[in-house]
Design a protein around this motif. Structure first.
Motif, PDB file in Angstrom:
ATOM      1  N   MET A  55       0.869  -1.193   0.000  1.00 48.95           N
ATOM      2  CA  MET A  55       0.000   0.000   0.000  1.00 48.95           C
ATOM      3  C   MET A  55       0.897   1.230   0.000  1.00 48.95           C
ATOM      4  N   ASP A  56       0.359   2.293  -0.559  1.00 49.60           N
ATOM      5  CA  ASP A  56       1.183   3.498  -0.613  1.00 49.60           C
ATOM      6  C   ASP A  56       0.320   4.663  -0.144  1.00 49.60           C
ATOM      7  N   VAL A  57       0.436   4.996   1.123  1.00 48.69           N
ATOM      8  CA  VAL A  57      -0.417   6.069   1.667  1.00 48.69           C
ATOM      9  C   VAL A  57       0.501   7.167   2.177  1.00 48.69           C
ATOM     10  N   PHE A  75       3.795   6.221   3.732  1.00 50.19           N
ATOM     11  CA  PHE A  75       3.886   4.864   4.328  1.00 50.19           C
ATOM     12  C   PHE A  75       3.717   3.890   3.179  1.00 50.19           C
ATOM     13  N   TRP A 103      -3.050   9.097   6.944  1.00 46.52           N
ATOM     14  CA  TRP A 103      -3.180   7.645   7.171  1.00 46.52           C
ATOM     15  C   TRP A 103      -4.522   7.322   7.797  1.00 46.52           C
ATOM     16  N   GLU A 155      -7.372   7.571   5.322  1.00 48.30           N
ATOM     17  CA  GLU A 155      -7.363   6.445   4.374  1.00 48.30           C
ATOM     18  C   GLU A 155      -7.768   5.171   5.107  1.00 48.30           C
ATOM     19  N   LEU A 183      -3.928   1.260   9.633  1.00 45.65           N
ATOM     20  CA  LEU A 183      -3.699   2.661   9.230  1.00 45.65           C
ATOM     21  C   LEU A 183      -4.342   3.609  10.237  1.00 45.65           C
ATOM     22  N   MET A 234      -2.302   3.735  13.314  1.00 41.71           N
ATOM     23  CA  MET A 234      -1.048   4.460  13.097  1.00 41.71           C
ATOM     24  C   MET A 234      -1.328   5.961  13.045  1.00 41.71           C
ATOM     25  N   TYR A 261      -3.878  -6.117  -1.753  1.00 39.99           N
ATOM     26  CA  TYR A 261      -3.431  -5.054  -2.672  1.00 39.99           C
ATOM     27  C   TYR A 261      -4.453  -3.919  -2.671  1.00 39.99           C
ATOM     28  N   PRO A 262      -4.535  -3.157  -1.598  1.00 42.04           N
ATOM     29  CA  PRO A 262      -5.572  -2.104  -1.512  1.00 42.04           C
ATOM     30  C   PRO A 262      -5.192  -0.867  -2.312  1.00 42.04           C
ATOM     31  N   GLN A 263      -4.136  -0.941  -3.104  1.00 43.19           N
ATOM     32  CA  GLN A 263      -3.614   0.279  -3.724  1.00 43.19           C
ATOM     33  C   GLN A 263      -4.630   0.998  -4.615  1.00 43.19           C
ATOM     34  N   ILE A 302      -6.999   2.881  -2.540  1.00 43.85           N
ATOM     35  CA  ILE A 302      -6.363   4.025  -1.859  1.00 43.85           C
ATOM     36  C   ILE A 302      -6.111   5.140  -2.860  1.00 43.85           C
ATOM     37  N   GLN A 309      -7.398   9.022  -2.713  1.00 39.67           N
ATOM     38  CA  GLN A 309      -6.367  10.045  -2.464  1.00 39.67           C
ATOM     39  C   GLN A 309      -6.846  11.466  -2.772  1.00 39.67           C
TER      40      GLN A 309
END
Lengths: 82, 632, 198, 505
Positions: free
Chosen positions: B71-73, B76, D334, D337, D407, D410, D477-479, D482, D486
């Protein structure tokens, strides 16, 4: 007014009601007289009309009440409770 | 060959998927082929990768294979990447090889069990998650493997789900390990927010640069990671779940609770050694936890009647040794002991499995006896493993690995006399309970008649493991015995060398001699107590003091009772009284109030005319009064 | 002049009080008529002869007659009188008396305000009243007539319902000036005249 | 125009299904299924088109925009627009709505037998209203859709529910309605404040964004709106309606309730409360976060205490949504998201858990865990899937929930609330308690009541396949998800000029 509250007999209630209306009429006439205009008496006439109408309907109801309950005690007719 | 690194965890994962979805439809033979076959393939690949790693070591001594970005947040960006260096290579080899042997063993052990495919599915999933844990390049990926392994241990302990006791043991295991995992996740948060990355290698560099030695942050991170490690490796505060985890099938205990999973904590601390180097207090905590655990578990192991429980406590004790080694800075010694321990402990469990199976699922050692003659192969392999565990000098691997740790406990930077004494006393305890186990089960007059002889599929893995248990020691011999440092040199690239501290009161030879003495003393005590005059046992445990001590040790130093009182009871109590959700009663109260108001108002309508008239009059009086009052 | 006024006032109040306390309905009625007549006298004294006349004709005449009719019709008889006594125990009087006293006190307090001491400024002839009626109060008169019509229809309807019982119908002789209210057929067949229970 | 189509398709589908039901009920089901699938395909197509590069339209961070006159009273200067707009956040929410919509139609295939037409009308009405809520940008339209959501839901619970359905439906309605009105008050207050400042009445989101408000007034308005949304997203003290509504609702109902209605609350907070009242939200953040953590722990412990399966799952939603609330108010990238990912993951995992419990109830006619037990032997496939989703709701890494929760935790930690993070992680620990209890009491253990029930038919198992795939995909793979969120998050961050400085790049 005391009669209205005290007496259980519907007729007496109506009578005391008449007295109250009459007293109001008296007040009007006296005030009219005091000020010297005729309005007081005009108002008195209206009051008479009201009183007459009121008595007519009132007494008709009294008769009906009497027909139904054979008594004039006003507390008998309290179905509209709660 | 290194490119095939991703295949190693992928194969068992594929095995799990096929068995999970198509398992029930496959025949037993097909399942028996897929389950162990997949792990064998993974072992072969890992050996070939090891070969290419030896022959052509990649630059910097490590190889990273990046698969995809997880993941790219905003800053992070953990990646799904596999990281191979000597440390993870050794662990991987052990896990896959021992794993395969155990799979092969359980094809016969679980033969007549109806959940056959389900068992192998879970075992494959376990191997896969363990490999992900070992090869994870990112602490988050390590955490993924970490929890996956916890899940599999829950599934496998509670494998025979029809008996609620198994279910309870499985849940207990999962809760306690999850407590450790929560501590570890907090550690991860701390590390990320302070150092900005979870990539292990960068993390180590950042930790080294940003945190001076003894920084409070490093200590906090170290302690949190230690908490996670204790949870998973059943160390002092969180070791209550391992003895109950014996409710699972024996191959599970062998694979998970002896060889691989319980050492995940050791791997974690070894992997993040920089943090522990930076904060001596955290490192000392590790050593202290290790020393305390090995003593406590040693005592408890002596009092167990169930053969598997005794082995479980011995595992806790041996891992205590590894933690001690890590605590004093002897990183490679800990991994060396892990390797040897994996071999002989797995063997002990498999042997115990054979013995239990033979005596018609009889777990109590006191009801077994004299199995020497009926099960010769099992006896010899069990004896070899026992001696290796106890540390039979010169011949067995255990002697070398444990001797090295005991020596480092004294000699290395973090070492001290107290730790050394604890370690030696632990060695004494170890030999006592090991030989107690051997004498009780295999010597003395036969009490149980043997029902089932182990078939080939059980005997061969056991023999292979026995061979390794004996031979594996020569890779790392102490100074006066040929001074072979093959293992530690190999580990050099991944883990720093144990540094000697000055002013040593004792030489390595002296320490080894004392260990030998402890071994012999333990053997004598065990022989004297459990074979010569069994009556002597009663004399010790009969007096009230003896009885109290016996019960105290037996119940894992009262930990179980303490946790039960401290956590479990209040939760159940709160659950019982609050089932109706007392917040709900607030809203019910609101409803009740409105109802009460309704009743009051209703009564005002009496239906009697005069009451209404009176109310009207009262109203007029009130208004007139108001008018008067308001009139200026 | 003053003496006459006070005498009439006393008679009116006395008659009303007597009316209140009577058991027998007819006695009460008569006292009521007496008090109305006393009020008519007061009207006259205050220079409102037209009002006095009206009071006598309409009020004392028509309405009270109506009352008398109804009382006769209901034919309560002596026994009902006894019933009344039971209902008039002293405690019953207490609450209304207090309330009446408070109300009277309030009214007196209001009236005791300045500027109401007016002697009768002289007679207001009926012609002025007539002008007032058909001047500014024209709407009032119309409304009054509608009201009376309403009362007429209402009384008729209620009366008719009573008639649905098997009775003959009589016509009410008197109809007051402003409108005739039939009062319905009030005579009932004598046969089922049972005295009503309380 | 496509946005309007999204809503119109659903409503028309509902009406058609209602009419068709008079002739044959299967037709009604097929029509509503067709409507929802059409919508799902539309949203996927939108996603494909816009996930490539998030290019904004000129007037603010919207991807697609539709604006039409609706109610305009020139005299009073009021002009309310039918203003629908979609950005990354609402795009995914609409996709989730349609996905769960398909699921709810499929699960109620056999379960709803009487008054099928009316059922599907209600179902489609709820879905349409929810899509309306997610798309509405005009506050008046938003409130209109918000209220529109309640009525069909009330009917769904009251007509097709179980034993205590009337009580549950009424309770649900009162709770949400009461706080919805609070929200209306604050909307109107905002509009009038805006009028005072600029002299024009407008409900337009973009215009209302920067109305100058006094501190106290802003706080009160924010509180009103917050309560309106906090009830929907069951915040700790306002949650008692959820367990009752869930246990009494039919499977499809509780699926929609858990999967979507709770999200509208969270969506509202994100879209309206944070940007419209930045300072007030900042002051209110610690209180909201403490309540959120209380919700997490309380929900988990209560779930552990239940014996009724559906109540257990309902309380888990309280706990999971506590995470979302925590994430929203931690207000850094974070956490936001994480909140969004866990919203979607929760929708999928809890939705499927409800479907499972519904299937179980259909077969065993009971939801009491004490009377179940040892089902693994008779229904291995259903138990296997239940195990998977229970693990998901426990936050097992590798599945969607974990990514979200990690997330969020964090983000909270980064926002400096160390104590809250520890408490929340303890909440995660408790989630293990109820998940394992759910599995143990329902599927493991001895088969005391000798349940002999027929396992999931392949067709039914197929329903769960997409849910499993989505949950796994989110976990591993939540990309793409996300990446779609964004830009929307940047916009919200920028509007609510959150103090949390941009995390280290």
């Amino acid at each position: 007014m005391i009669g209205l509250l005290v007496r259980r007999n519907l007729l007496f209630i109506l009578m005391s009601l008449e007295v109250m209306v009459n007293a109001a009429g008296l007040a009007f006439v006296v005030a009219g007289a005091g000020h010297g205009q005729a309005d007081g008496q005009a108002m008195f006439i209206f009051i008479l009309a009201i009183a007459a109408a009121e008595v007519a309907v009132g007494l008709a109801l009294v008769l009906l009440l009497y027909h139904r309950y054979r008594t004039l005690d006003v507390d008998v007719a309290s179905q509209l409770r709660g | 060959m290194l490119k095939l690194l991703w295949l190693i965890p992928a194969l068992p994962c594929a095995g799990f998927l096929t068995l999970a979805f198509f398992g029930p439809r496959l025949s037993r033979r097909a399942v028996a082929l897929i389950g162990p076959g997949v792990v064998l393939a993974s072992a072969v690949v890992s050996w070939s990768v090891a070969m290419s790693f030896f022959l052509a070591p990649p630059p910097g001594g490590a190889f990273v294979q990046e698969l995809w970005t997880w993941m790219d947040v905003a800053g992070f960006h953990p990646k799904m990447a596999l990281y191979l260096d000597p440390l993870s290579l050794v662990m991987m080899l052990v896990v896959t090889s021992v794993g395969f042997l155990i799979h092969w063993y359980s094809t016969e052990f679980m033969a007549e069990d109806e959940g056959y495919s389900r068992f192998f599915a879970y075992m494959n999933l376990f191997v896969a998650s363990m490999l992900v844990l070992l090869l994870g390049d990112n602490l988050l990926l390590l955490y993924l493997g970490w929890e996956g392994v916890g899940l599999c241990s829950y599934l496998l302990i509670g494998f025979w789900y029809t008996d609620p006791a198994n279910g309870r043991a499985a849940r207990k295991a999962f809760y306690v390990t999850r407590v450790g995992d929560t501590a570890m996740s907090l550690g991860l948060f701390l590390l990320f927010t302070q150092l900005g990355t979870l990539q292990i290698q960068d993390l180590m560099r950042e930790a080294h640069d940003q945190w001076g030695t003894g920084s409070k942050l490093a200590t906090a991170a170290g302690l949190l990671l230690l908490g996670g490690a204790c949870g998973k490796s059943a160390q002092l505060p969180l070791q209550v779940w391992l003895p109950d985890a014996m409710a699972g099938p024996t191959p599970t205990s062998a694979l998970i609770h002896a060889a691989t999973m319980v050492t995940a904590g050791v791997y974690l601390i070894a992997r993040t050694h920089v943090i522990f180097e930076v904060s001596p207090t955290a490192q000392f905590a590790v050593a202290a936890v290790g020393a305390a655990t090995l003593l406590i578990a040693g005592f408890s192991a002596m009092t167990q009647w169930d053969i598997k429980k005794s082995l479980a406590f011995s595992t806790i004790s041996q891992i205590g040794y590894m933690f001690l080694a890590l605590g004093v800075g002897a990183w490679s010694a800990a991994i060396f002991h892990f390797m040897t321990h994996a071999f002989f402990k797995a063997l002990l469990f498999l042997g115990a499995g054979i013995v239990i199976e033979a005596c018609h699922h009889e777990h109590s050692m006191f009801k077994m006896g004299g199995l020497r003659k009926e099960l010769p192969v099992t006896f010899w392999t069990f004896a070899i493993a026992g001696c290796s565990l106890a540390g039979l000098p010169l011949v067995t691997a255990g002697f070398y690995s444990k001797g090295l740790i005991i020596w480092n406990a004294y000699a290395s930077a973090g070492g001290s006399m107290v730790l050394w004494l604890a370690a030696v006393f632990g060695a004494l305890l170890t030999s006592i309970y090991t030989f107690r186990m051997i004498f009780l089960t295999f010597f003395g007059e036969p009490k149980a008649h043997v029902v089932k002889r182990p078939g080939a599929a059980m005997k061969i893995p056991v023999m292979i493991l026995a061979f390794f248990a004996a031979v594996a020691g020569f890779v790392e011999t102490p100074g006066f015995l040929g001074h072979a440092h093959v293992f530690s040199n190999f580990m050099q690239k991944a883990l720093p060398e144990a540094v000697e501290r000055r002013g040593l009161g004792m030489s390595e030879l002296g320490s080894e001699a004392v260990v030998m003495l402890a071994f012999l003393a333990g053997l004598a005590i065990a022989y004297f107590f459990f074979l010569k005059k069994p009556a002597l046992q009663e004399s010790v445990t009969e007096p009230p003091v003896g009885q109290a001590v016996h019960r105290f040790w037996f119940s894992d130093w009262g930990m179980d009772w303490l946790y039960d009182k401290l956590f479990v009871q209040p939760l159940w109590w709160f659950a019982r009284i609050n089932k109706r959700d007392f917040i709900d009663s607030f809203y019910a109260a609101v409803a009740a109030v409105t109802r009460a108001l309704w009743v009051v108002l209703r009564s005002t309508q009496t239906g009697r005319l005069r009451w209404y008239a009176a109310v009207i009059v009262a109203g007029t009086i009130l208004f007139v009064a108001l008018a008067l009052v308001a009139k200026p | 002049m003053e003496g006459l006024f006070y005498m009439a006032a006393v008679v009116a109040v006395g008659a009303t009080l007597m009316m209140l306390t009577r058991q027998n309905a007819v006695h009460a009625l008569l006292y009521l008529i007496l008090s109305l007549l006393a009020v008519a006298v007061i009207f006259y004294l205050f220079g409102a002869p037209f009002a006095a006349a009206l009071e006598v004709i309409v009020y004392a005449g028509a309405i009270m007659v109506l009352f008398v009719f109804v009382v006769m019709l209901l034919n309560l008889g002596p026994r009902a009188g006894g019933l009344e006594a039971a209902w008039l125990s002293p405690t019953v009087w207490l609450l209304p008396a207090i309330m009446a006293a408070i109300l009277a006190g309030e009214i007196v307090y209001i009236l005791s305000g300045p500027g109401l001491r007016t002697a009768p400024a002289g007679e207001i002839a009926p012609v002025q009243v007539g002008l007032a009626l058909y001047g500014p109060y024209l709407i009032g008169v119309e409304l009054a007539s509608m009201l009376l019509l309403g009362a007429l229809v209402g009384a008729h309807h209620l009366g008719r319902e009573a008639r649905s019982k098997p009775e003959t119908k009589t016509h009410d002789v008197y109809s007051d000036v402003a409108g005739s209210d039939s009062g319905g057929d009030l005579v009932r067949a004598g046969s089922d005249r049972t005295s009503g229970a309380a | 125009m496509i946005l309007v189509w999204l809503i119109v398709v659903l409503f028309s589908g509902g009406v058609l299904a209602w009419i068709a039901a008079r002739w044959n009920e299967a037709a009604a089901r097929w029509i509503s299924l067709a409507a929802v699938t059409a919508d799902f395909l539309l949203s996927l197509e939108l996603w494909r088109k816009y996930s490539a590069g998030a290019h904004f339209l000129p007037n603010g961070p919207w991807l697609v925009d539709f604006n039409a006159e609706w109610i305009s009273i020139p005299l009073a200067g009021v002009n309310i627009h039918l203003h629908l707009a979609m950005d990354g956040l609402s795009l995914l929410m609409v996709a989730l709505t349609c996905l769960l919509g398909i699921m709810s139609v499929l699960t109620s295939w056999r379960e709803i037998s009487q008054r099928v037409g009316f059922f599907h009308l209600n179902l489609m009405a709820i879905l349409g209203a929810i899509v309306g809520v997610f798309l509405a940008v005009d506050l008046f339209l938003f409130y209109f859709a918000w209220e529109l959501m309640l009525v069909p839901m009330y009917f769904l619970i009251a007509v097709w529910g179980h034993e205590r359905r009337i009580y549950a439906a009424v309770k649900f309605f009162i709770f949400t309605q009461a706080c919805g009105l609070l929200m209306l008050v604050s909307i109107l207050a905002l509009v009038f404040a805006h009028h005072q400042a600029t002299g024009v009445y407008t409900f337009e989101y973009a215009d209302l964004l920067n109305t100058p408000l006094s501190r106290g007034a802003a706080f009160l308005m924010m509180l009103g709106m917050f309560l309106g949304f906090a009830v929907k997203l069951p915040m700790f003290p306002l949650h008692p309606w959820l367990p009752d509504a869930h246990t009494e609702a039919p499977t499809a109902g509780s699926l929609i309730l858990a999967g979507l209605l709770l999200k509208t609350g969270a969506y509202g907070l994100l879209r309206f409360v944070l940007p419209l009242f930045p300072e007030a939200s900042r002051d209110f953040a610690p209180a909201a976060m403490t309540l959120a953590v209380a919700g997490i722990v309380y929900g988990a412990v209560m779930a552990f205490a239940q014996t009724d399966l559906k109540r257990l799952v309902a309380y888990t939603s309280v706990s999971h949504l506590g995470f979302v609330l925590l994430g929203i108010y931690a207000r850094n990238d974070w956490a936001l998201e994480g909140a969004l990912v866990s919203m979607i993951a929760h929708g999928v995992s809890t939705g499927s858990l409800f479907m499972l419990v519904g299937q179980l109830q259909e077969r065993t006619h009971t939801r009491e865990m004490d009377r179940l037990g040892g089902l693994w032997a008779t229904i291995p496939r259903l138990s296997g899937i239940a195990m998977f989703f229970a693990m998901g709701s426990m936050g097992l890494p590798g599945l969607g929930d974990f990514v979200g929760e990690f997330l969020v935790l964090m983000g909270t930690y980064y926002a400096g609330h160390f104590g809250l993070t520890v408490a929340a992680s303890v909440g995660v620990l408790f989630s293990t308690l109820y998940a394992l209890k759910f599995i143990q009491r329902a599927y493991h253990g001895p088969n005391t009541h000798q349940w002999k029930i027929q396992d999931l038919a392949p067709r039914e198992a197929l329903i769960f396949a997409p849910m499993i795939v989505v949950l796994l995909w989110l976990g591993v793979y939540p990309q793409p998800v996300i990446r779609t969120f964004q830009p929307a998050m940047q916009a919200i961050q920028q509007f609510s000029n959150a103090p949390g400085e941009a995390p280290p790049r």
